[in-house]
Design a protein around this motif. Sequence first.
Motif, PDB file in Angstrom:
ATOM      1  N   GLY A 266       0.770  -1.159   0.097  1.00 35.53           N
ATOM      2  CA  GLY A 266       0.164  -0.091  -0.025  1.00 35.53           C
ATOM      3  C   GLY A 266       0.663   1.297   0.072  1.00 35.53           C
ATOM      4  O   GLY A 266       0.213   2.206   0.663  1.00 35.53           O
ATOM      5  N   GLU A 267       2.273   1.304  -0.226  1.00 36.20           N
ATOM      6  CA  GLU A 267       2.726   2.517  -0.270  1.00 36.20           C
ATOM      7  C   GLU A 267       3.507   2.578  -1.628  1.00 36.20           C
ATOM      8  O   GLU A 267       3.451   1.773  -2.509  1.00 36.20           O
ATOM      9  CB  GLU A 267       3.955   2.171   0.501  1.00 36.20           C
ATOM     10  CG  GLU A 267       3.518   1.867   2.234  1.00 36.20           C
ATOM     11  CD  GLU A 267       4.944   1.724   2.867  1.00 36.20           C
ATOM     12  OE1 GLU A 267       5.961   1.538   2.502  1.00 36.20           O
ATOM     13  OE2 GLU A 267       4.490   1.370   4.021  1.00 36.20           O
ATOM     14  N   GLU A 268       3.985   3.956  -2.133  1.00 39.58           N
ATOM     15  CA  GLU A 268       4.557   4.049  -3.423  1.00 39.58           C
ATOM     16  C   GLU A 268       5.509   3.188  -3.668  1.00 39.58           C
ATOM     17  O   GLU A 268       6.104   2.774  -2.738  1.00 39.58           O
ATOM     18  CB  GLU A 268       4.918   5.646  -3.215  1.00 39.58           C
ATOM     19  CG  GLU A 268       5.506   6.029  -4.398  1.00 39.58           C
ATOM     20  CD  GLU A 268       5.894   7.726  -4.332  1.00 39.58           C
ATOM     21  OE1 GLU A 268       6.825   8.187  -4.908  1.00 39.58           O
ATOM     22  OE2 GLU A 268       5.218   8.528  -3.811  1.00 39.58           O
TER      23      GLU A 268
ATOM     24  N   ARG B  35       9.553  -0.132 -16.406  1.00 42.34           N
ATOM     25  CA  ARG B  35       9.509   0.332 -15.241  1.00 42.34           C
ATOM     26  C   ARG B  35       8.399   0.953 -14.852  1.00 42.34           C
ATOM     27  O   ARG B  35       7.777   1.770 -15.712  1.00 42.34           O
ATOM     28  CB  ARG B  35      10.959   1.384 -14.714  1.00 42.34           C
ATOM     29  CG  ARG B  35      10.976   1.650 -13.484  1.00 42.34           C
ATOM     30  CD  ARG B  35      12.230   2.562 -13.019  1.00 42.34           C
ATOM     31  NE  ARG B  35      11.508   3.913 -13.165  1.00 42.34           N
ATOM     32  CZ  ARG B  35      12.388   4.836 -14.275  1.00 42.34           C
ATOM     33  NH1 ARG B  35      13.211   4.476 -14.784  1.00 42.34           N
ATOM     34  NH2 ARG B  35      11.890   5.975 -14.328  1.00 42.34           N
ATOM     35  N   LEU B  36       7.625   0.619 -13.695  1.00 49.74           N
ATOM     36  CA  LEU B  36       6.366   1.253 -13.253  1.00 49.74           C
ATOM     37  C   LEU B  36       6.669   1.885 -12.076  1.00 49.74           C
ATOM     38  O   LEU B  36       7.273   1.322 -11.183  1.00 49.74           O
ATOM     39  CB  LEU B  36       5.403   0.119 -13.044  1.00 49.74           C
ATOM     40  CG  LEU B  36       5.031  -0.776 -14.195  1.00 49.74           C
ATOM     41  CD1 LEU B  36       3.936  -1.781 -13.680  1.00 49.74           C
ATOM     42  CD2 LEU B  36       4.578  -0.151 -15.393  1.00 49.74           C
ATOM     43  N   GLU B  37       6.199   3.192 -11.777  1.00 52.17           N
ATOM     44  CA  GLU B  37       6.340   3.750 -10.926  1.00 52.17           C
ATOM     45  C   GLU B  37       4.834   4.147 -10.370  1.00 52.17           C
ATOM     46  O   GLU B  37       3.979   4.467 -11.116  1.00 52.17           O
ATOM     47  CB  GLU B  37       6.794   5.340 -11.011  1.00 52.17           C
ATOM     48  CG  GLU B  37       8.513   4.907 -11.126  1.00 52.17           C
ATOM     49  CD  GLU B  37       9.195   6.489 -11.187  1.00 52.17           C
ATOM     50  OE1 GLU B  37       8.566   7.394 -11.329  1.00 52.17           O
ATOM     51  OE2 GLU B  37      10.425   6.432 -11.474  1.00 52.17           O
ATOM     52  N   ALA B  38       4.329   3.757  -9.092  1.00 57.77           N
ATOM     53  CA  ALA B  38       2.717   4.004  -8.776  1.00 57.77           C
ATOM     54  C   ALA B  38       2.831   4.460  -7.404  1.00 57.77           C
ATOM     55  O   ALA B  38       3.686   4.517  -6.344  1.00 57.77           O
ATOM     56  CB  ALA B  38       2.447   2.579  -8.708  1.00 57.77           C
ATOM     57  N   ARG B  39       1.819   5.286  -7.128  1.00 62.32           N
ATOM     58  CA  ARG B  39       1.515   5.885  -6.098  1.00 62.32           C
ATOM     59  C   ARG B  39      -0.106   5.754  -5.562  1.00 62.32           C
ATOM     60  O   ARG B  39      -0.924   5.855  -6.300  1.00 62.32           O
ATOM     61  CB  ARG B  39       1.501   7.460  -6.187  1.00 62.32           C
ATOM     62  CG  ARG B  39       2.811   8.065  -6.648  1.00 62.32           C
ATOM     63  CD  ARG B  39       2.743   9.540  -6.914  1.00 62.32           C
ATOM     64  NE  ARG B  39       2.110   9.744  -8.058  1.00 62.32           N
ATOM     65  CZ  ARG B  39       1.928   9.446  -9.241  1.00 62.32           C
ATOM     66  NH1 ARG B  39       3.050   8.778 -10.066  1.00 62.32           N
ATOM     67  NH2 ARG B  39       1.403   9.936 -10.116  1.00 62.32           N
TER      68      ARG B  39
ATOM     69  N   TRP C 185      -4.608   3.345  -7.984  1.00 65.66           N
ATOM     70  CA  TRP C 185      -2.874   3.505  -7.962  1.00 65.66           C
ATOM     71  C   TRP C 185      -2.688   4.425  -9.348  1.00 65.66           C
ATOM     72  O   TRP C 185      -3.383   4.151 -10.482  1.00 65.66           O
ATOM     73  CB  TRP C 185      -2.278   2.253  -8.188  1.00 65.66           C
ATOM     74  CG  TRP C 185      -2.133   1.653  -6.861  1.00 65.66           C
ATOM     75  CD1 TRP C 185      -3.204   0.687  -6.545  1.00 65.66           C
ATOM     76  CD2 TRP C 185      -1.293   1.475  -5.953  1.00 65.66           C
ATOM     77  NE1 TRP C 185      -2.842   0.126  -5.279  1.00 65.66           N
ATOM     78  CE2 TRP C 185      -1.427   0.680  -5.015  1.00 65.66           C
ATOM     79  CE3 TRP C 185      -0.067   2.169  -5.921  1.00 65.66           C
ATOM     80  CZ2 TRP C 185      -0.843   0.488  -3.791  1.00 65.66           C
ATOM     81  CZ3 TRP C 185       0.814   1.795  -4.337  1.00 65.66           C
ATOM     82  CH2 TRP C 185       0.373   1.147  -3.793  1.00 65.66           C
ATOM     83  N   GLN C 186      -2.013   5.541  -9.206  1.00 61.37           N
ATOM     84  CA  GLN C 186      -1.531   6.300 -10.213  1.00 61.37           C
ATOM     85  C   GLN C 186      -0.153   5.744 -10.736  1.00 61.37           C
ATOM     86  O   GLN C 186       0.729   5.862 -10.126  1.00 61.37           O
ATOM     87  CB  GLN C 186      -1.561   8.038  -9.753  1.00 61.37           C
ATOM     88  CG  GLN C 186      -2.720   8.503  -9.260  1.00 61.37           C
ATOM     89  CD  GLN C 186      -3.592   8.804 -10.351  1.00 61.37           C
ATOM     90  OE1 GLN C 186      -3.112   8.888 -11.678  1.00 61.37           O
ATOM     91  NE2 GLN C 186      -4.750   8.832 -10.252  1.00 61.37           N
ATOM     92  N   VAL C 187      -0.430   5.257 -11.867  1.00 64.08           N
ATOM     93  CA  VAL C 187       0.890   4.570 -12.344  1.00 64.08           C
ATOM     94  C   VAL C 187       1.276   5.194 -13.566  1.00 64.08           C
ATOM     95  O   VAL C 187       0.807   5.696 -14.776  1.00 64.08           O
ATOM     96  CB  VAL C 187       0.304   3.126 -12.738  1.00 64.08           C
ATOM     97  CG1 VAL C 187       1.622   2.199 -13.259  1.00 64.08           C
ATOM     98  CG2 VAL C 187      -0.187   2.402 -11.593  1.00 64.08           C
TER      99      VAL C 187
END
Length: 156
Positions: free
Chosen positions: A93-95, A105-109, A115-117
């Motif tokens: 549940g964390e960034e 590479r995926l970055e998610a918030r 999730w904003q991906v």
Amino acid sequence: MSPIGMGGPALFLGGEETYVALLRPQLDPADPDVRRSAAEAGVTPEEFAGPGNIWALMLDEADGEGDGFELPGARDIEADDFAEQLQRALAAGEEFTAEAGNFLRLEARPAADTWQVTAYVTPPEGHDGAPHTLELGALLAAELLTDLEEFRRALA
């Protein structure tokens, strides 16, 4: 946001206009469309269908700029490791940042139940396409987890 593909395992992330898909197409040489395409290409349906063990990454952006490429050397175990990495990160549940080789590479918030991906795609050496950054938008956490579980089942 369900898996897509051509008979093989596939993980689709994003929406209808902007997405990234990790897949291992598995074409059926007996399929009439495959037979027709093989004839047009001047090869046998078996040659056209290929071995069914080549991974590919496909992407499309809202402006219609799509691309795709084979991932030489990618294996099922690496795709499964990537999916497992995503499952663990979503559960925490964390960034997070998750990587599939040096091509995705995926970055998610986290944001409530979504999730904003952002996906960063780097084509492999020899592919003439440029790197892409895709804002995949707000993806529902429950759907992501379901898609990851289905993807991993398809790999088993």
